[in-house]
Design an enzyme around this catalytic site. Structure first.
Site, PDB file in Angstrom:
ATOM      1  N   GLU A 190      -4.971  -8.575  -0.260  1.00 33.77           N
ATOM      2  CA  GLU A 190      -5.871  -8.397   0.950  1.00 33.77           C
ATOM      3  C   GLU A 190      -7.288  -8.128   0.489  1.00 33.77           C
ATOM      4  O   GLU A 190      -7.814  -7.492  -0.576  1.00 33.77           O
ATOM      5  CB  GLU A 190      -5.440  -7.113   1.747  1.00 33.77           C
ATOM      6  CG  GLU A 190      -3.829  -7.402   2.284  1.00 33.77           C
ATOM      7  CD  GLU A 190      -3.512  -6.098   3.023  1.00 33.77           C
ATOM      8  OE1 GLU A 190      -4.536  -5.325   3.819  1.00 33.77           O
ATOM      9  OE2 GLU A 190      -2.304  -5.624   3.126  1.00 33.77           O
ATOM     10  N   GLU A 237       0.781  -1.209   0.006  1.00 33.95           N
ATOM     11  CA  GLU A 237       0.092  -0.037   0.045  1.00 33.95           C
ATOM     12  C   GLU A 237       0.953   1.217   0.044  1.00 33.95           C
ATOM     13  O   GLU A 237       0.778   2.124   0.904  1.00 33.95           O
ATOM     14  CB  GLU A 237      -1.016  -0.108   1.182  1.00 33.95           C
ATOM     15  CG  GLU A 237      -1.885  -0.954   1.152  1.00 33.95           C
ATOM     16  CD  GLU A 237      -3.233  -1.077   2.031  1.00 33.95           C
ATOM     17  OE1 GLU A 237      -3.248  -0.102   2.858  1.00 33.95           O
ATOM     18  OE2 GLU A 237      -4.204  -1.787   1.738  1.00 33.95           O
TER      19      GLU A 237
HETATM   20  O1  AHR Z   1      -5.328  -5.768   6.932  1.00 36.45           O
HETATM   21  C1  AHR Z   1      -5.451  -4.312   7.954  1.00 36.45           C
HETATM   22  C2  AHR Z   1      -4.648  -3.308   6.861  1.00 36.45           C
HETATM   23  O2  AHR Z   1      -5.561  -3.033   5.829  1.00 36.45           O
HETATM   24  C3  AHR Z   1      -3.171  -3.616   6.441  1.00 36.45           C
HETATM   25  O3  AHR Z   1      -2.266  -3.644   7.333  1.00 36.45           O
HETATM   26  C4  AHR Z   1      -3.251  -2.747   5.224  1.00 36.45           C
HETATM   27  O4  AHR Z   1      -2.303  -3.339   4.235  1.00 36.45           O
HETATM   28  C5  AHR Z   1      -4.578  -2.389   4.802  1.00 36.45           C
HETATM   29  O5  AHR Z   1      -4.867  -1.105   4.905  1.00 36.45           O
END
Ligand code: AHR
Length: 494
Positions: free
Chosen positions: A297, A174
């Site tokens: 994610e 990110e």
């Molecule tokens: O999963 C929680 C957070 O969500 C992670 O650390 C990040 O990559 C995303 O914004």
């Protein structure tokens, strides 16, 4: 009402990469510490410091790959703090997640050992946001170099003689957000630079994953593919299901009504549009689909459980999460030509977890059961299907009631996964497997009395799968009757 599904098993699409069934573990809340690592002196039964109950559950789930150490934590993690004698490891503040002390007792050796114990491939995410090129380069050298070198020697001093195999490496996380607030043009250049020093030593060939877009940031994908596409093997995509959208009230994980249920499922279905649109951009630069889209994610994100630390992101998991898991996995199957890895956030005690722990107790969530039922699709060939479903409507909005995917494995067995999204209505489904007459069918179902049902440490099996027999063979059709709010997986032979 009647849903009609038509499929042609003689025209399989791409193979469903096992890595679509991947998971994500971050130094966040009680995921690593308590969830995975308790230490050798813990009264909680453990194997070399890792919870034995968790190892057994994850082995059963056959998880192919595990991402670590973050997440946002990855871009403030300095791997050298997490190797060597534990009592000498640096203590630091986990600034992203609760400001707690991180004692670095779970580092590179522990992560890779844990992956060995659960038979999963390690996927390490490196630090671009606050780390250096040489730090990243040395990490790969430490893990994978077999000869004489400062990092390989240090690894040996720390107890590991042979290098490990490490296939998957992420170059930042990110970086448009918590990983440095970068513009895509800037990150694309950094990716090229950092990735250049992520070396292949000996036989070890690294699959390099670039930080990809935040949800619908199509410009990010465009810039990354045009400026750096040829240097990467994968581009990540992050999309979480927030019931009302990002930044809006998330609601409770367990106390919600059918309106929230509907919204959550509708937002989950958006994953398909995201994949299709990012894929279209990627294809402009990569017609052969060499670069994989890595959804590293995904999952639901609600308010934390009352009384728990806000920065720990601990939430319960209901039948609603089971449907979210089923829908997402169906979507990944249907796009397996481009989506070749996905990692659910997060493995234990954080967001949409497959396992929750409390002291020595452990429970398996409805999401765990969906992954377990669906694992038959791993490595099978995705089958194209057409679903003609009646609408499931709420407050003037509509989505399909039935969501499905199918695959054929090496033994020629067809697996059909079906989700009935409707909170109240059962549904009859007519499946036409063109050119084949099914002769033998078995099934498993996950459903429950109420949409809010979940497993607790007192009642750990309230939501659990059981045999499903509500189907019949009629002429050359398979007729299935699904109760409301349910997930079914059928195995069909002819
Ligand atoms: O999963 C929680 C957070 O969500 C992670 O650390 C990040 O990559 C995303 O914004």
């Amino acid at each position: 009402m009647l849903t009609k599904i038509r499929m042609n098993v003689d025209m399989p699409l791409s193979t469903i990469d096992r890595n679509i069934y991947g998971h994500f573990s971050e130094h966040l809340g009680r995921c690593i510490y308590e969830g995975i690592w308790v230490g050798v002196d813990s009264p909680i039964p453990n194997t070399e410091g890792f919870r034995t109950d968790v190892i057994e559950a994850l082995r059963h789930l056959q998880i192919p790959i595990l991402r670590w150490p973050g997440g946002c934590f990855a871009d403030e993690y300095h791997w050298k703090d997490g190797v060597g004698p534990k009592e000498k490891r640096k203590r630091m503040i986990n600034t992203h997640w609760g400001g707690v002390i991180e004692n670095n007792h779970f580092g590179t050796h522990e992560f890779i050992r844990f992956c060995e114990l659960i038979n999963a491939e390690p996927y390490i995410c490196g630090n671009v946001g606050s780390g250096t090129v040489s730090e990243m380069s040395e990490w790969v050298e430490y893990v994978t170099f077999g000869g004489e070198s400062p990092m390989a020697n240090w690894r040996q001093e720390n107890g590991r003689k042979e290098p490990w195999k490490l296939k998957y490496f992420g170059v930042g996380n990110e970086n448009w957000g918590c990983g440095g607030h970068m513009r895509p043009e800037y990150y694309a250049d950094l990716f090229r630079q950092y990735a250049c020093y992520v070396r292949n030593y000996g036989e070890n060939k690294i699959f390099k994953i670039a930080c990809g877009p935040n949800v619908d940031d199509y410009h990010w994908t465009e810039v990354l593919m045009s400026q750096a596409g040829r240097y990467m093997d994968g581009l990540s995509l992050h999309y979480y299901t927030f019931p009302n959208g990002y930044g809006k009230e998330k609601g409770s994980a367990t106390e919600f009504d059918e309106t929230w249920w509907f919204r959550t499922l509708k937002r989950t279905l958006y994953m398909e549009e995201l994949i299709e649109r990012h894929d279209t951009i990627m294809t402009r630069y990569d017609l052969d689909k060499r670069v994989a889209l890595i959804v590293d994610e995904w999952g639901t994100w609600y308010n934390v459980e009352p009384g728990t630390t806000p920065g720990f992101l601990y939430q319960q998991n209901t039948m609603r999460d089971a449907l979210v898991a089923g829908i997402n996995l169906n979507i990944f199957h249907r796009h397996s030509d481009r989506v070749r890895m996905a990692n659910l956030a997060q493995l234990i005690n954080v967001l949409q977890s497959v396992i929750l722990t409390e002291g020595a107790s452990m429970l398996l969530t409805p999401t765990f059961h969906v992954f377990d039922m669906y694992k038959v699709h791993q490595g099978a060939k995705s089958i194209p299907l057409h679903v003609d479903s009646p609408a499931y409507e709420m407050n003037g909005e509509r989505i399909d009631r039935i969501h499905a995917s199918a695959s054929v494995n090496d033994s020629g067995i067809l697996h059909v996964s079906l989700c009935n999204l409707d909170h109240a209505a059962a549904e009859e489904i007519e499946i036409d497997i063109r050119g084949k007459k099914a002769t033998h069918v078995t099934g498993t179902i996950l459903t429950s009395e109420a949409i809010q049902d979940h497993n607790t440490f007192d009642v750990p099996d309230r939501v659990s799968p059981c045999a499903f027999r509500d189907y019949r063979l009629e002429d050359d059709r398979l007729i299935v009757r699904m109760p409301s709010k349910s997930v079914v997986v059928l195995a069909v032979e002819w």
